[in-house]
Design a protein around this motif. Structure first.
Motif, PDB file in Angstrom:
ATOM      1  N   ALA A  94       0.833  -1.206   0.000  1.00 18.63           N
ATOM      2  CA  ALA A  94       0.000   0.000   0.000  1.00 18.63           C
ATOM      3  C   ALA A  94       0.869   1.258   0.000  1.00 18.63           C
ATOM      4  N   THR A  95       1.990   1.221   0.705  1.00 13.80           N
ATOM      5  CA  THR A  95       2.913   2.361   0.720  1.00 13.80           C
ATOM      6  C   THR A  95       3.505   2.581  -0.671  1.00 13.80           C
ATOM      7  N   CYS A  96       3.852   1.504  -1.350  1.00 11.31           N
ATOM      8  CA  CYS A  96       4.354   1.597  -2.724  1.00 11.31           C
ATOM      9  C   CYS A  96       3.294   2.220  -3.630  1.00 11.31           C
ATOM     10  N   GLN A  97       2.066   1.758  -3.515  1.00 12.82           N
ATOM     11  CA  GLN A  97       0.969   2.296  -4.331  1.00 12.82           C
ATOM     12  C   GLN A  97       0.736   3.769  -4.017  1.00 12.82           C
ATOM     13  N   ALA A  98       0.755   4.129  -2.748  1.00 16.17           N
ATOM     14  CA  ALA A  98       0.540   5.527  -2.359  1.00 16.17           C
ATOM     15  C   ALA A  98       1.626   6.426  -2.936  1.00 16.17           C
ATOM     16  N   SER A  99       2.865   5.957  -2.926  1.00 18.80           N
ATOM     17  CA  SER A  99       3.949   6.780  -3.478  1.00 18.80           C
ATOM     18  C   SER A  99       3.802   6.922  -4.990  1.00 18.80           C
ATOM     19  N   SER A 100       3.346   5.886  -5.653  1.00 20.60           N
ATOM     20  CA  SER A 100       3.108   5.966  -7.094  1.00 20.60           C
ATOM     21  C   SER A 100       1.985   6.958  -7.391  1.00 20.60           C
ATOM     22  N   ASN A 101       0.897   6.872  -6.641  1.00 16.13           N
ATOM     23  CA  ASN A 101      -0.219   7.796  -6.837  1.00 16.13           C
ATOM     24  C   ASN A 101       0.200   9.239  -6.562  1.00 16.13           C
ATOM     25  N   LEU A 102       0.998   9.428  -5.527  1.00 18.22           N
ATOM     26  CA  LEU A 102       1.476  10.764  -5.195  1.00 18.22           C
ATOM     27  C   LEU A 102       2.331  11.325  -6.324  1.00 18.22           C
ATOM     28  N   ALA A 103       3.209  10.504  -6.860  1.00 22.49           N
ATOM     29  CA  ALA A 103       4.055  10.958  -7.971  1.00 22.49           C
ATOM     30  C   ALA A 103       3.211  11.366  -9.167  1.00 22.49           C
ATOM     31  N   TRP A 104       2.195  10.574  -9.503  1.00 25.30           N
ATOM     32  CA  TRP A 104       1.328  10.899 -10.636  1.00 25.30           C
ATOM     33  C   TRP A 104       0.581  12.205 -10.407  1.00 25.30           C
TER      34      TRP A 104
END
Length: 135
Positions: free
Chosen positions: A86-96
């Motif tokens: 979930a942390t990986c996904q959150a960082s990806s979403n934040l970058a986008w």
């Protein structure tokens, strides 16, 4: 906050529920690809509703399938930690959300600059998310 909640729900489904049975049956890499295809298909309609053209949607779906390998690796190498995924996904979403990416299907309107159109696209995306979460 709603984005974090929806991300957790996604991770509970894609990772906590589906990954282990698929990995037991097909192995880690094939399970990641199967989940990546499912994950991409789930997002096709929202991508289209956001005004993206077919070429962008296909590219994003291919990226999504390829990207699914990363959470699978994290999940398998952190003792099956959904929090890590979930942390990986959150960082990806934040970058986008922080880095503006030009999209080929979003043509500039006459008399408008790229920044104005990108801002319009971001507002449409935010409104779509709000409507979706309100249901």
């Amino acid at each position: 906050m709603p984005g974090m909640l929806s991300g957790w729900c996604e991770k509970l489904g894609w990772t906590a529920y589906a990954t282990d049975p698929l990995q037991d049956r097909y192995g880690a890499s094939h399970a990641a690809l199967v989940l990546g295809v499912a994950w991409a298909l789930v997002h096709v309609v929202p991508y289209a509703q956001a005004g993206n053209d077919a070429r962008w949607i296909v590219g994003q779906c291919l990226f999504t399938v390829a990207l699914r390998v990363v959470p699978a690796w994290i999940y398998n190498n952190t003792g099956h930690s959904v929090l890590a995924v979930a942390t990986c996904q959150a960082s990806s979403n934040l970058a986008w959300s922080l880095v503006p990416v030009p999209r080929p299907g979003l043509a500039l309107r006459p008399g408008r600059d790229r920044a104005a159109d990108d801002g319009d696209h971001a507002r449409r995306r935010a409104a779509l998310r709000a409507r979706t979460l309100a249901r």
